[in-house]
Design a protein around this motif. Sequence first.
Motif, mmCIF file in Angstrom:
data_model
loop_
_atom_site.group_PDB
_atom_site.id
_atom_site.type_symbol
_atom_site.label_atom_id
_atom_site.label_comp_id
_atom_site.label_asym_id
_atom_site.label_seq_id
_atom_site.Cartn_x
_atom_site.Cartn_y
_atom_site.Cartn_z
ATOM 1 N N LYS A 66 0.822 -1.073 0.132
ATOM 2 C CA LYS A 66 -0.065 -0.359 0.021
ATOM 3 C C LYS A 66 0.772 1.190 0.184
ATOM 4 C CE LYS A 66 -1.364 2.435 3.131
ATOM 5 N NZ LYS A 66 -1.889 3.365 4.673
ATOM 6 N N LEU A 67 0.333 1.876 -0.771
ATOM 7 C CA LEU A 67 1.135 3.041 -0.905
ATOM 8 C C LEU A 67 0.056 4.664 -0.448
ATOM 9 C CD1 LEU A 67 3.615 5.626 -1.212
ATOM 10 C CD2 LEU A 67 2.654 5.714 -3.798
ATOM 11 N N GLY A 68 0.138 5.171 0.244
ATOM 12 C CA GLY A 68 -1.211 6.720 0.634
ATOM 13 C C GLY A 68 -0.201 7.505 0.227
ATOM 14 N N THR A 99 -0.617 -2.548 -4.593
ATOM 15 C CA THR A 99 -0.124 -3.805 -5.838
ATOM 16 C C THR A 99 0.523 -4.506 -5.258
ATOM 17 O OG1 THR A 99 1.308 -3.141 -7.815
ATOM 18 C CG2 THR A 99 1.920 -2.387 -5.511
ATOM 19 N N GLY A 100 0.727 -5.662 -6.007
ATOM 20 C CA GLY A 100 1.679 -6.628 -5.882
ATOM 21 C C GLY A 100 3.177 -6.179 -5.957
ATOM 22 N N GLY A 101 3.261 -5.335 -6.159
ATOM 23 C CA GLY A 101 4.694 -4.874 -6.863
ATOM 24 C C GLY A 101 5.087 -3.281 -6.602
ATOM 25 N N ILE A 102 5.289 -2.635 -7.598
ATOM 26 C CA ILE A 102 5.858 -0.932 -6.712
ATOM 27 C C ILE A 102 5.287 -0.549 -7.266
ATOM 28 C CG2 ILE A 102 8.017 -0.303 -7.551
ATOM 29 C CD1 ILE A 102 9.441 -2.745 -8.513
ATOM 30 N N PHE A 103 6.073 0.859 -6.462
ATOM 31 C CA PHE A 103 5.249 2.375 -6.516
ATOM 32 C C PHE A 103 6.657 3.356 -7.081
ATOM 33 C CE2 PHE A 103 1.458 0.700 -4.010
ATOM 34 C CZ PHE A 103 0.788 0.526 -4.573
ATOM 35 N N ILE A 104 6.093 3.462 -7.861
ATOM 36 C CA ILE A 104 7.149 4.823 -8.534
ATOM 37 C C ILE A 104 5.830 6.329 -8.188
ATOM 38 C CG2 ILE A 104 8.576 5.657 -10.768
ATOM 39 C CD1 ILE A 104 7.864 2.486 -11.070
ATOM 40 N N TRP A 135 3.567 3.895 3.501
ATOM 41 C CA TRP A 135 3.567 2.764 2.509
ATOM 42 C C TRP A 135 3.847 1.361 3.730
ATOM 43 C CZ3 TRP A 135 7.256 6.642 2.330
ATOM 44 C CH2 TRP A 135 8.198 6.374 2.845
ATOM 45 N N GLY A 136 3.970 0.577 3.135
ATOM 46 C CA GLY A 136 4.233 -0.658 3.552
ATOM 47 C C GLY A 136 3.047 -2.026 3.617
ATOM 48 N N THR A 137 3.246 -3.592 3.936
ATOM 49 C CA THR A 137 2.653 -4.492 3.241
ATOM 50 C C THR A 137 1.375 -4.922 4.092
ATOM 51 O OG1 THR A 137 4.651 -5.185 2.325
ATOM 52 C CG2 THR A 137 2.923 -7.243 3.181
ATOM 53 N N ILE A 138 0.170 -4.729 3.691
ATOM 54 C CA ILE A 138 -0.888 -5.106 4.052
ATOM 55 C C ILE A 138 -1.660 -6.353 4.305
ATOM 56 C CG2 ILE A 138 -1.245 -2.272 4.474
ATOM 57 C CD1 ILE A 138 -4.154 -3.216 2.188
ATOM 58 N N THR A 139 -2.078 -7.220 5.033
ATOM 59 C CA THR A 139 -3.020 -8.133 5.088
ATOM 60 C C THR A 139 -4.108 -9.151 4.892
ATOM 61 O OG1 THR A 139 -2.565 -8.754 7.271
ATOM 62 C CG2 THR A 139 -0.906 -8.971 6.210
#
Length: 271
Positions: A193-195, A239-244, A261-265
């Motif tokens: 996730k990116l906020g 996303t399951g990948g990268i943010f630019i 940003w960070g991983t969410i479950t």
Amino acid sequence: MKISSSRILVVLSFIVASSCAQETLTECGQVIFADSGTIEYKLDTNYDMWEACAFIVRVQNFSYIKFTLEESGINGRDRNAINILGFNEQNLTETYQLGPPNTELVREVKGNIAVVIFKSMISAGTGTGFRLTFQGIRTAKQSPPGFDLVFNNEKSSPLQVPFSDNFTDVASTNLMVFTAGAHMLDEFGIAFKLGLSGHMMEEPYCWDYFVVYSFAFEGEVVLEQTFCELETAEKEFLTGGIFIVFFRNYGGRFTKAIMDWGTITDYYDDA
């Protein structure tokens, strides 16, 4: 000048790029500001499955960057493993792929900044990395200053941009890349996730703006959203990948943004 992005470092154009010394990037998340150099990643080592290793290259006073794939042990099942995203002072210009099944070894990418992403999805333990050289070509007017950063963990989240009031005195072009530990996320129910929220300088002219892109398994770059409103409540992207994130600042002192940003479950895509 080679920079590891484990800390926040600002690269400005008045740091003179060296056009004579070849420098080599070898670790995910490194950036370089030089007229020529090399990315050499796991050249003699097996790479892992689901890698998403990003580098940023910036040249000074050139309008194109020439990339040459000099050596590669990439398994043919990992299609389009090397992805190159070109940026100029305005935005993303074009994207190219190198490695199997492409037969081209040389690409000229428009812009003076490039994000290079190595992704592996299938052939862990059966393929090795690559050596990719770059050279600035086609002399242009003086390039704007800026900073380039790759974040491979959540230690710097949340992040305020710009980093200091002095930085906004001049126009700048800036790139930030965010990854989940330099890997793709391959487990069901997990997402990256990116906020982003912010306050822009002027409306409706969009002198300052942020552009958010995502890059996932298929290797496609997706334009998520452009921000240039006077006030932007937090928007979240998955996303399951990268943010630019591309940040263009025309020198105003009022633009501020917060990114986290960070991983969410426990995430499930109903689409």
